[in-house]
Scaffold this motif. Sequence first.
Motif, mmCIF file in Angstrom:
data_model
loop_
_atom_site.group_PDB
_atom_site.id
_atom_site.type_symbol
_atom_site.label_atom_id
_atom_site.label_comp_id
_atom_site.label_asym_id
_atom_site.label_seq_id
_atom_site.Cartn_x
_atom_site.Cartn_y
_atom_site.Cartn_z
ATOM 1 N N PHE A 34 -3.240 18.131 65.214
ATOM 2 C CA PHE A 34 -3.742 19.454 64.842
ATOM 3 C C PHE A 34 -5.215 19.400 64.436
ATOM 4 O O PHE A 34 -5.975 20.339 64.682
ATOM 5 C CB PHE A 34 -2.907 20.053 63.709
ATOM 6 C CG PHE A 34 -1.613 20.639 64.187
ATOM 7 C CD1 PHE A 34 -1.595 21.795 64.955
ATOM 8 C CD2 PHE A 34 -0.405 20.035 63.879
ATOM 9 C CE1 PHE A 34 -0.399 22.332 65.401
ATOM 10 C CE2 PHE A 34 0.792 20.566 64.321
ATOM 11 C CZ PHE A 34 0.799 21.718 65.097
ATOM 12 N N LEU A 35 -5.623 18.283 63.834
ATOM 13 C CA LEU A 35 -7.033 18.129 63.493
ATOM 14 C C LEU A 35 -7.888 18.052 64.767
ATOM 15 O O LEU A 35 -8.963 18.656 64.838
ATOM 16 C CB LEU A 35 -7.228 16.858 62.652
ATOM 17 C CG LEU A 35 -8.679 16.545 62.239
ATOM 18 C CD1 LEU A 35 -9.237 17.673 61.371
ATOM 19 C CD2 LEU A 35 -8.755 15.212 61.501
ATOM 20 N N THR A 36 -7.385 17.323 65.764
ATOM 21 C CA THR A 36 -8.103 17.227 67.041
ATOM 22 C C THR A 36 -8.197 18.582 67.726
ATOM 23 O O THR A 36 -9.238 18.952 68.270
ATOM 24 C CB THR A 36 -7.397 16.224 67.974
ATOM 25 O OG1 THR A 36 -7.246 14.976 67.300
ATOM 26 C CG2 THR A 36 -8.200 16.011 69.254
ATOM 27 N N VAL A 37 -7.081 19.337 67.687
ATOM 28 C CA VAL A 37 -7.077 20.691 68.264
ATOM 29 C C VAL A 37 -8.077 21.576 67.539
ATOM 30 O O VAL A 37 -8.847 22.337 68.163
ATOM 31 C CB VAL A 37 -5.672 21.309 68.215
ATOM 32 C CG1 VAL A 37 -5.724 22.791 68.615
ATOM 33 C CG2 VAL A 37 -4.723 20.557 69.125
ATOM 34 N N LEU A 38 -8.087 21.484 66.188
ATOM 35 C CA LEU A 38 -9.002 22.316 65.395
ATOM 36 C C LEU A 38 -10.463 21.994 65.728
ATOM 37 O O LEU A 38 -11.283 22.911 65.925
ATOM 38 C CB LEU A 38 -8.746 22.071 63.909
ATOM 39 C CG LEU A 38 -9.679 22.800 62.935
ATOM 40 C CD1 LEU A 38 -9.518 24.306 63.079
ATOM 41 C CD2 LEU A 38 -9.383 22.366 61.482
ATOM 42 N N ILE A 39 -10.763 20.683 65.794
ATOM 43 C CA ILE A 39 -12.148 20.285 66.094
ATOM 44 C C ILE A 39 -12.538 20.713 67.509
ATOM 45 O O ILE A 39 -13.651 21.218 67.746
ATOM 46 C CB ILE A 39 -12.309 18.769 65.921
ATOM 47 C CG1 ILE A 39 -12.137 18.383 64.449
ATOM 48 C CG2 ILE A 39 -13.667 18.304 66.433
ATOM 49 C CD1 ILE A 39 -12.084 16.888 64.198
ATOM 50 N N SER A 40 -11.645 20.542 68.494
ATOM 51 C CA SER A 40 -11.934 20.946 69.879
ATOM 52 C C SER A 40 -12.158 22.445 69.978
ATOM 53 O O SER A 40 -13.077 22.903 70.675
ATOM 54 C CB SER A 40 -10.789 20.515 70.798
ATOM 55 O OG SER A 40 -10.678 19.114 70.836
ATOM 56 N N CYS A 41 -11.301 23.209 69.275
ATOM 57 C CA CYS A 41 -11.464 24.675 69.282
ATOM 58 C C CYS A 41 -12.794 25.071 68.648
ATOM 59 O O CYS A 41 -13.460 26.004 69.104
ATOM 60 C CB CYS A 41 -10.312 25.340 68.540
ATOM 61 S SG CYS A 41 -8.741 25.305 69.433
ATOM 62 N N MET A 42 -13.162 24.354 67.565
ATOM 63 C CA MET A 42 -14.424 24.677 66.910
ATOM 64 C C MET A 42 -15.597 24.478 67.874
ATOM 65 O O MET A 42 -16.446 25.368 68.017
ATOM 66 C CB MET A 42 -14.608 23.787 65.679
ATOM 67 C CG MET A 42 -15.935 24.017 64.962
ATOM 68 S SD MET A 42 -16.253 22.802 63.684
ATOM 69 C CE MET A 42 -16.450 21.316 64.682
ATOM 70 N N TYR A 43 -15.651 23.319 68.531
ATOM 71 C CA TYR A 43 -16.740 23.055 69.470
ATOM 72 C C TYR A 43 -16.725 24.072 70.622
ATOM 73 O O TYR A 43 -17.770 24.633 70.992
ATOM 74 C CB TYR A 43 -16.623 21.636 70.039
ATOM 75 C CG TYR A 43 -17.209 20.570 69.159
ATOM 76 C CD1 TYR A 43 -18.576 20.317 69.145
ATOM 77 C CD2 TYR A 43 -16.400 19.795 68.347
ATOM 78 C CE1 TYR A 43 -19.120 19.327 68.343
ATOM 79 C CE2 TYR A 43 -16.923 18.804 67.529
ATOM 80 C CZ TYR A 43 -18.291 18.571 67.529
ATOM 81 O OH TYR A 43 -18.829 17.592 66.734
#
Length: 437
Positions: A34-43
Amino acid sequence: MKRKELIILFWISMGTSLFFFFAFTDEKTIENFFLTVLISCMYSFVLGVGNGLINEFLNKRFPWSEATTKRAIISIISILIANIILVHFCNYMNFVVFQKAATTQEYFSGRYNFTNWFTINIALLISTFLHAKGFMEELKKTSRKEVVEQKLIAKSANAQFESLKNQLDPHFLFNSLNVLSSLIDENPTQAQKFTASMSKIYRYVLEQKDKELVTIEDEIEFAKTYCDLLKTRFEDSVNFIFDVKDEDLRRFVVPLSLQLLLENCIKHNLATSSKPLLIKIFTEGDTLCIENNLQIREQMKESAGIGLANIVQRYSLLTDKNVFIEKSEDYFKVKLPVLSEKPNTEKIDIQSQDKAYDRAKKRVKEIKGFYGNLISYCAVIPFLIFVNFYTQNNYYWFWWPLLGWGVGVASHAFQVFGIGTSWQEKKIREIMDKQKK
């Protein structure tokens, strides 16, 4: 941004997050996923939406079709500034806030300069693609709009020309019937002759009124016949002189122009046996002239202005040459431009369309070449930087291709959008337009 574009950004975020999670994450836990998803969505959303909003704003304020050079310069400056700010923000949130891999002081100490530089180039690559896509879409819309406008202009001109030609039929018939009505009372025998001749002339009117141009020879023959009708009515009150050079007989004029001008001479001038009206028809240079001595008649009612105005408008739709009018105390002269050959309107339209298409095609090719060069630069330079840092940390050789190629890209941009051939042509057109005014 549109809903479709947001959905695309979401799927890009999911694809990127899955790639990084399975390829680079050591601990494959739900929290890390979920952290990876959050960071990818942010970028994806910060960079994608940011660049998208900038592109939409520039499309409204500085459309490609209206200010190409200005828009290109503003686009380059705006995406550079915006992406530097957005990338630093995303990397700060990623490494300091979410991953807690560094403190604020460490982040701004220069430890993440390479990461920021690499990410900025990736962002510039994406942004360049968005702006290039926007340019191509705008170009397609503008091209379609221009084609529609040209078709409407052509249809409007054709309808106007047909309307002008259709004035001739009732105009000639009305004036001829007026003459016939006068002759019936004055001289019934002459009225019969006039009726017979009128049928021949009216046949010519019906045959020629649908043509754009006729030879001077045909127009002169018709004018002579029409002058015979006028002589039938006015006898010695009107005299005609024809002095047209033989070499001009195969050249072209607007049909029924002489008949309309002859009517004007009779209509606006007094003609009596003691003061006859003299009408001369002759060629002078590249013009066919109709001249009469001035014996102005007082008009009981305002003229409809069909004759001369009709000729001027028809010439304006066929050629750039103008109808000239000379007036003095003694004479009134109209100069009709003569043409050496019939203009093939359809052929001219096709040639002008082909030339416009070739110019547009060349322009699009130049701009696509520039964007291809820019995209290659944004893709290759980050890779070279990565190779440089991965293989040799002491010598930063990547600066040489970065600066050398960068200067080439900048000069390419100025050539395409600022100081190339298109700029020279634009300046030439501006100077010519000023001279015409």
